[in-house]
Design an enzyme around this catalytic site. Sequence first.
Site, PDB file in Angstrom:
ATOM      1  CG  ASP A   5      -6.264   0.649   0.465  1.00 40.26           C
ATOM      2  OD1 ASP A   5      -6.361   1.377   1.466  1.00 40.26           O
ATOM      3  OD2 ASP A   5      -5.201   0.413  -0.132  1.00 40.26           O
TER       4      ASP A   5
ATOM      5  CG  ASP B 244      -1.780   1.176   1.338  1.00 39.92           C
ATOM      6  OD1 ASP B 244      -2.415   1.482   0.327  1.00 39.92           O
ATOM      7  OD2 ASP B 244      -1.807   1.820   2.394  1.00 39.92           O
TER       8      ASP B 244
ATOM      9  CB  THR C 240      -1.787   5.695  -1.884  1.00 34.39           C
ATOM     10  OG1 THR C 240      -1.702   4.289  -1.800  1.00 34.39           O
ATOM     11  CG2 THR C 240      -2.968   6.162  -1.078  1.00 34.39           C
ATOM     12  CB  THR C 241       1.054   2.908  -5.504  1.00 39.24           C
ATOM     13  OG1 THR C 241       0.788   2.258  -4.281  1.00 39.24           O
ATOM     14  CG2 THR C 241       2.451   2.646  -5.938  1.00 39.24           C
TER      15      THR C 241
END
Lengths: 530, 537
Positions: free
Chosen positions: A392, A66, A99-100
């Site tokens: 997530d 994550d 997020t990545t």
Amino acid sequence: MQVPRYQGPAPHVLKRDTSEEKGEEARMSSFIGALALCDLVKTTLGPKGMDKILQSASGDIIVTNDGATILKSVNIDNAAAKILVDISKTQDDEIGDGTTSVCCLAGELLREAEKLLDAKIHPQIVVSGYRLAANAALKALEDAAMDHKANFEQLKEDLFYIAKTTLSSKLLAQSRDHFAKIAVDAVLRLKGSTNLDHIQFIKKTGGNLSDSYLDEGFILEKSLGVGQPKRIENAKILIANTPMDTDKIKIYGARVRVDSYNKVAEIEEAEQKKMMEKCQKIINHGINCFVNRQLIYNRPEQFFTDHGVMAIEHADFDGVERLALVTGGEVVSTFDHPELVKLGHCGLIEEAMIGEDRVIRFSNCAAKEACTIVLRGANKQILDEAERSLHDALCVLSQTVNHSKVVYGGGSAEMLMAKAVDDLAKTIPGKQSLAVEGFARALRAIPAIVADNAGFDATELISEMRAAHQKGDKEAGIDIQNGTVGNMAKLHVLESFKLKSYMVSSATEAAEMIIRVDDIIKAAPRRREE
Amino acid sequence: MSLIFDEYGRPYIILQEQEKKTRVKGLDAIRSNIAAARTLSRTLTTSLGPKGMDKMLQSQDGDVTVTNDGATILKEMDVENKVAKLMVELAQSQDDEIGDGTTGVVVLAGALLEQALILLDRGIHPTKISEGFDKACEVCLERLEQISQKIEFNENSYEDLVKAAMTTLSSKVVNRYSRQLAEICIKAIFSVADFERKDVNLDLIKVEAKVGGTLEDSVLVNGIVLDKDVSHPQMPKVVENAKICILTCPFEPPKPKTKHKLDIDSVEKYRDLQKAEQEYFRDMVQRVKDSGANVVLCQWGFDDEANHLLYQNGLLAVRWVGGVEIELVAMATHGRIIPRFSEISEKKLGKAGKVREVSLGTTHDHVIFIEDCANSKAVTIFLRGGSKMAVDEAKRSVHDALCQVRNLIRDQRIVYGGGSSEIACSLAVSEFADKVSGVEQYAIRCFADALDAIPTALADNSGLSSLDTLGALKAAQLKEKNPRLGVDCLGLGSWDMKEQNVYETLLSKKQQIQLATQLVKMILKIDDVIGPTDALT
């Protein structure tokens, strides 16, 4: 006219140990920092991304892919890199996933910007080109987005596929159908609320991931008092937040002063009596279950047991709030007006077993919003990562329920935007078009990273996809199982529109911010007292 | 530091610990001071104008700020040199007084100092330079008055104001949404402005920023936004026709300031104590309830018991509301701040159309909106943005824009930006120079050169050839007698700043020139710097 130079010693303007980097040097330092960070998380992108082990100073280990978790845990001294950490954190807070990707996209935008700057294009021109491109990309994305809000069944299906897509890049990939179903069920119970506090996770080591399940009721990880009923039907629950030893004296300056042992005993007696009165008041509510956020000491517990009331102590704050929500009761701190208090109701309270631990399950509750997800797995790390992944997915789904637009995943959305941006570049006279082209390349780099991470020939795949999109096939994306270009509609790879659009706009914003910098001033770190 | 010896070879000690101090005297002192001040102005020069670059500042604690607001950069730069600190204060006073043009004033001061250096080298006495600068400054101000124009606006048509606000916003990161933000700012100002007195109390406009969402989500709230949440999770989330009880006393038994002890030595007393305690709470909540309030804002916390009683009485309560916010709420809702429970009465309650709690994003974040307050003259600009840095920068930009609009309400005259007014002034000053006899002439001419620094920096930052542009612009201004010609920073193909809608307030321009001149005069007057050895080298 030549400006005469001051000949003496250069005056010391900034504070000692404060460093200043200017122009090219500043740009280089911020670009290198940001790119290094981007390269760090890059390998975790996509379904075949790798995980990272993070070891904290105290020796705790986290295994995760994550992005936000990774970035949060690395200590960074580079100012530009901090901006990337910040956007990925905001992405996490706002959307919960991607997020990545947001960090990678910002990194790729900077990589392209670096090339443009090397070609002596002014940073401001790059910035304005990026802005034009971002607008075009967002518009293309919006045009391609599908909205199934009207049709509930279809929406549910969309949610399921989105959950699958999100989970596919995580540890839960093997049993993603199972978890996607859990996530969708849990989110639909929320009925449009985005408050994920109502979904509780219980992690128990043992068993394997596919033994995890969604429990419709509410589970409290507490054990019952000794000798109390183990099972209550038609429970009336009083949820409280009150001290159950002695009440703190709240009148300032009051103190107890006695002059003999007898008095001590008397006061002790009075104290106890006060407590018992409180217990009596609680029981007067006509309840058969009492849950307190604070500890319940032995004497009151025994008192409750005698009156056939189940007493559960020390439920944590979240637990109490959730319980109040599921059972429809309220959190009570004073007990003088039983008639005003709303009690919680549930069909059945029973002691249950998860693995080897005893828990208390409240089922058939009055309100149905909350639920519990029980995660099982081989070790703590797996469970933690499973929780993060599922969290997530839940975040994305809860946002999607309200903003129900979806787009195709597997890189097809990026290719779609890249095509729109490329088309735009052809219509722009002037140097900005180079920046716009750069933006398109950066967008295409995202699916390329995904393909690279999966061990496919990224260059080949990307060009095939680009050709497909050019022909008007808006559903072409990477088929990650076979390493070919596939139809995302048939493979059911969906992503939330809000996620993608947020990713593009905040990555552009961050890149813009870093490109515009031409001076970095670092204050000396504050001296710590030894 | 050099020492002076008497005839016996003993040193004269004049200053305390003389050997540890360094001293710079005369022209060297002025030069060293100018060099220090120029370091700062050079740093800021690249931030000037719509194409100016940003600075990244890392504070002592590692927090990162990205900005191109002159005052903020200088404040965060952690400057040590005394003269450089004067520059920081210069930007600060421009910020306090006008709110915008902080970068410009520092760049101008730097340019003036550079010119002063040339004059000093020619052997002109610093006082003469000051006098010359003073005269030139007056000419500038006069010229600015001449070229200024009055803009008209009212509550329904404020296009010119929008353009002025957009000029301010165009140089910031937020320029993508400059139109939207400019309109928000103007509406905010209009709702609090006092057109009779031509004044705006900016305290009535609160700028609240919260990370998350995008800049487009920023809104103007007709009321107050509190970054707090409701104290009990099950309290009502929305209250219409709110009557707000604003308390600055904690929900707890009284606490006299004098030291006291209450001794309890018998069981009866112990029981009484308990009873009294409960009575307090019940009484307090009852008083609130009796006054007819349905929302309670408290500056302090309250414990579980009080919290629950409030909830049981159907009140929406917020705890730990800060002092400034309490005052704002009181002002906005026409409520009175109530310092003691005994003084609660219906008259003192604040009124608002709606109070509601709104949750943001996927995290726990909540804010409380107090809308449609009794006093319509209280508004909040609620900013959102992708990251903390972006939001902070947006906040600063909005502050600048608000100031700009306020200045226009105070004084409706504007001059055109893009360096056009500086060029016009520069031309006027050099014309004036020829008429002055005496050494001041040189100083006045140099002042004109210094004014050129602004259009030069604008052109440089926009990637134009600065000398070519400046020359062409000056010639064109003289030929066409058009003081509106300035640097075409955005590449729109026109020099006329009226067409490009680049407006600046006359107040701000005048203030810039005056402040910069004053500062330069001050620095020129210093001819001796004495300090500890390491401070100067």
